[in-house]
Design a protein around this motif. Structure first.
Motif, PDB file in Angstrom:
ATOM      1  N   ILE A 143      34.282  34.003  38.218  1.00 42.61           N
ATOM      2  CA  ILE A 143      34.740  35.397  38.222  1.00 42.61           C
ATOM      3  C   ILE A 143      35.064  35.847  39.644  1.00 42.61           C
ATOM      4  O   ILE A 143      36.098  36.482  39.899  1.00 42.61           O
ATOM      5  N   ILE A 144      34.187  35.517  40.594  1.00 42.22           N
ATOM      6  CA  ILE A 144      34.406  35.943  41.974  1.00 42.22           C
ATOM      7  C   ILE A 144      35.626  35.251  42.580  1.00 42.22           C
ATOM      8  O   ILE A 144      36.437  35.876  43.286  1.00 42.22           O
ATOM      9  N   SER A 145      35.781  33.955  42.299  1.00 40.44           N
ATOM     10  CA  SER A 145      36.930  33.228  42.848  1.00 40.44           C
ATOM     11  C   SER A 145      38.246  33.769  42.292  1.00 40.44           C
ATOM     12  O   SER A 145      39.243  33.906  43.022  1.00 40.44           O
ATOM     13  N   LEU A 148      38.997  37.223  43.930  1.00 38.33           N
ATOM     14  CA  LEU A 148      39.473  37.150  45.312  1.00 38.33           C
ATOM     15  C   LEU A 148      40.807  36.439  45.454  1.00 38.33           C
ATOM     16  O   LEU A 148      41.381  36.417  46.554  1.00 38.33           O
ATOM     17  N   ASP A 149      41.301  35.846  44.386  1.00 41.65           N
ATOM     18  CA  ASP A 149      42.579  35.137  44.438  1.00 41.65           C
ATOM     19  C   ASP A 149      43.719  36.162  44.467  1.00 41.65           C
ATOM     20  O   ASP A 149      43.855  36.992  43.554  1.00 41.65           O
ATOM     21  N   GLN A 150      44.569  36.085  45.484  1.00 41.66           N
ATOM     22  CA  GLN A 150      45.655  37.052  45.645  1.00 41.66           C
ATOM     23  C   GLN A 150      46.804  36.791  44.682  1.00 41.66           C
ATOM     24  O   GLN A 150      47.624  37.684  44.433  1.00 41.66           O
ATOM     25  N   THR A 151      46.889  35.591  44.150  1.00 50.56           N
ATOM     26  CA  THR A 151      47.987  35.272  43.242  1.00 50.56           C
ATOM     27  C   THR A 151      47.771  35.802  41.822  1.00 50.56           C
ATOM     28  O   THR A 151      48.719  35.847  41.030  1.00 50.56           O
ATOM     29  N   ILE A 152      46.557  36.181  41.496  1.00 55.30           N
ATOM     30  CA  ILE A 152      46.248  36.700  40.162  1.00 55.30           C
ATOM     31  C   ILE A 152      46.479  38.199  40.143  1.00 55.30           C
ATOM     32  O   ILE A 152      45.989  38.913  41.041  1.00 55.30           O
ATOM     33  N   PRO A 153      47.187  38.734  39.178  1.00 59.39           N
ATOM     34  CA  PRO A 153      47.411  40.189  39.130  1.00 59.39           C
ATOM     35  C   PRO A 153      46.123  40.962  38.872  1.00 59.39           C
ATOM     36  O   PRO A 153      45.153  40.437  38.329  1.00 59.39           O
ATOM     37  N   GLU A 154      46.142  42.209  39.275  1.00 58.30           N
ATOM     38  CA  GLU A 154      44.942  43.049  39.159  1.00 58.30           C
ATOM     39  C   GLU A 154      44.519  43.251  37.710  1.00 58.30           C
ATOM     40  O   GLU A 154      43.325  43.383  37.419  1.00 58.30           O
ATOM     41  N   SER A 155      45.469  43.264  36.810  1.00 55.37           N
ATOM     42  CA  SER A 155      45.134  43.487  35.401  1.00 55.37           C
ATOM     43  C   SER A 155      44.390  42.309  34.778  1.00 55.37           C
ATOM     44  O   SER A 155      43.737  42.460  33.740  1.00 55.37           O
ATOM     45  N   SER A 156      44.485  41.122  35.401  1.00 57.77           N
ATOM     46  CA  SER A 156      43.826  39.923  34.868  1.00 57.77           C
ATOM     47  C   SER A 156      42.516  39.606  35.575  1.00 57.77           C
ATOM     48  O   SER A 156      41.878  38.603  35.249  1.00 57.77           O
TER      49      SER A 156
END
Length: 219
Positions: A143-145, A148-156
């Motif tokens: 969950i934390i990784s 913090l991943d910038q490539t994943i959209p905020e909604s996901s």
């Protein structure tokens, strides 16, 4: 008496650990995502668990979908399912065995048998705590990784839910209970090793007869 009270306290902790372990396994809120949107009326809370995904709307409606396919799930969810089920089974066995080995019960036979049962129950609690701690830690790391991943959209992106915290606390209770049970049995056996039973030495009759023979010779 103090050891019996300590075992009873550990048994209560183990009970809380078992109930918490089962609850964390069944709860659907291992990770939570709140999407408010442009209007508070359309607010949605999405929860994902080990066995189902649930959605709660601001209107009060609640819907859940079971995860039927096992192979389509990520590896950490498959591992979490297996280890949490094993943790529940081991903790349940630990409760049954520890009940026989506790000093405040009349089950288990003699003292040595109760001591062995107490130690076995403690080992089951420790293993159950480890099996409950591994999936919660792994799930939290994922969950934390992802958060913090910038490539994943905020909604996901998701945050840890209440089931993970319940799993952490339950694993801690089981580990503490297991250590107390194992330590109480180990102290008892160690005392027997440190203070062995005294051996009584009786004088041999041959030595007495020799002393008597020597006295007669001198007379």
């Amino acid at each position: 008496m103090a050891s019996a009270s300590l075992q009873f306290f550990a048994f209560i902790l183990a009970l809380f650990g078992v109930f918490g372990d089962i609850t964390a396994t069944l709860l659907p809120n291992w990770k939570v995502n709140a999407d408010v949107g442009s209007n508070i009326i359309t607010a949605i809370t999405q929860m994902q668990g080990l066995w189902m995904d649930c959605t709660w709307y601001s209107t009060g409606m609640f819907s859940c979908t079971l995860k039927y396919s096992v192979l389509s799930l990520p590896v950490y969810i498959q591992a979490a399912r297996t280890t949490m089920v094993l943790s529940c089974i081991l903790s349940a066995f630990g409760i049954c065995i520890a009940t026989v080995g506790m000093k405040c019960t009349r089950l288990g036979g003699d003292t040595d048998s109760k001591s062995h049962a107490c130690f076995a129950g403690g080992v089951c609690f420790i293993l159950a705590g480890i099996f409950g701690l591994v999936p919660t830690s792994w799930y939290t790391r994922e969950i934390i990784s992802n958060f913090l991943d910038q490539t994943i959209p905020e909604s996901s992106k998701h945050e840890p839910g209440g089931a993970i915290y319940t799993g952490f606390v339950s694993a801690g209770f089981l580990l503490i209970a297991g250590v107390i049970f194992c330590t109480s049995c180990f102290k008892k056996q160690q005392g027997a090793w440190i203070y062995p039973p005294k051996q009584h030495h009786f004088p041999s009759t041959e030595h007495d007869s020799n002393e008597g023979y020597n006295l007669k010779d001198y007379v």
